[in-house]
Design a protein around this motif. Structure first.
Motif: not given
Lengths: 184, 155
Positions: B22-23, B26, B19, B1
């Motif tokens: 998963e995001v 990250e 969010l 990212m």
């Protein structure tokens, strides 16, 4: 804003003034806070609050619970406050007094509010000063009222991406304002 | 990212708790590795989120409720009395007329009829005839000059 019981709502719909006062007591804090944040003027916020509850009183019979009562009142508040704010800006621009229209000073302030409240208001006004009406509204509903993106979108009659975009621009504008030394 | 993407999320979904898991993972991994983005996150929290969350929510002064209540009361009063003007008008139209007024009006009408009645005119005719005979019939003379064209024609 805490939830309103269905019983109180039904009684208020039938014209019970005590039940309506109960609705007022539960929701006036939020209404006034949002109105103050959008209009940036205490007297205007009081006028907006009055207008909102008179509209609620008139329209309560036709409220069909398509949305929650909370969302409905939010929507009326935001629309009423935005109308007052935009009219004020338009009138001020016509008179060439745009900067004065953005002024935080309120002739009623010192007499009716504590020092802490006044300080808090000025801090909020300083933060939101650089934002347009839509950005200001989104940021208030998100940061002060703690509403989700979906709830904000429902209130504003728009979609989540628009809410997200306005929040992003609002926060960027505030950061930029702070970075340029324009700190209140 | 990328840093640009992370900072965009830091201004929106990350700071607003929107969010997905998963995001979020990250972004957290990127923040662990990137001081610049960590500073940016702290900046947003310190300069925007914290001051707004600390804003003291307000209540309107009691006068606002009194004004609202007063406005509602006035409207209810207006609704209740909105047909008063019609009620007043109707009551005037069907108001009973005093007996004395009727009696007076009747008397006036009767007198008028009496004066204008044909039989009253016939009653007066013999008087005229006696006046004519007292003046010596329909002959010429000062007293018999009535001054009208038709009379001059016949007389």
């Amino acid at each position: 804003m805490q939830d309103i019981s269905a019983d109180i709502l039904l009684k208020a719909q039938e014209g019970d003034i005590e039940a309506f006062e109960c609705l007022y007591r539960v929701s006036s804090g939020f209404v006034f806070t949002v109105a103050l944040g959008i209009t940036n003027n205490r007297a205007d916020a009081e006028e907006v609050t009055q207008d909102v509850f008179i509209k609620v009183y008139h329209s309560l019979r036709s409220f069909r619970f398509a949305s929650t009562f909370k969302t409905w009142v939010y929507r009326i508040t935001v629309n009423t406050a935005l109308n007052v704010y935009r009219k004020k800006v338009k009138d001020a621009r016509a008179r060439g007094e745009f900067e004065a229209a953005m002024d935080v000073e309120d002739p009623h302030g010192p007499l009716e509010q504590s020092v802490e409240q006044e300080h808090s208001e000025k801090k909020l006004a300083g933060l939101l000063h650089c934002l347009n009406a839509d950005q200001r509204t989104c940021l208030l509903l998100r940061e002060v009222e703690g509403l989700s993106y979906q709830e904000i979108a429902d209130i504003l009659g728009t979609n989540i991406n628009t809410v997200r975009s306005r929040l992003k621009r609002a926060r960027e504008a505030i950061l930029k304002q702070k970075n340029e030394g324009d700190i209140v | 990212m990328t840093c640009e993407r992370v900072q965009e999320l830091l201004l929106t979904d990350y700071i607003d708790g929107q969010l997905s898991a998963e995001v979020l993972r990250e972004v957290e991994e990127h923040l662990d590795a990137c001081e610049r983005c960590r500073n940016f996150r702290d900046d947003v929290r310190r300069r925007i989120t914290a001051p707004l969350k600390s804003f003291e929510k307000q209540s309107p002064p009691e006068g606002v409720w009194l004004n609202i209540k007063s406005a509602i009361f006035e409207e209810e009063q207006l609704k209740e009395h909105r047909f008063d003007w019609l009620r007043e008008r109707l009551s005037t139209l069907i108001k009973p007329v005093p007996v004395f007024a009727i009696a007076t009006a009747t008397a006036v009408v009767l007198v008028a009829l009496f004066v204008a009645a044909p039989w009253n005119a016939r009653y007066q005719a013999p008087e005229r005839a006696s006046m004519l005979s007292a003046t010596g019939g329909a002959g010429l003379g000062e007293n018999s000059n009535f001054g009208t064209a038709i009379e001059r024609y016949f007389l």
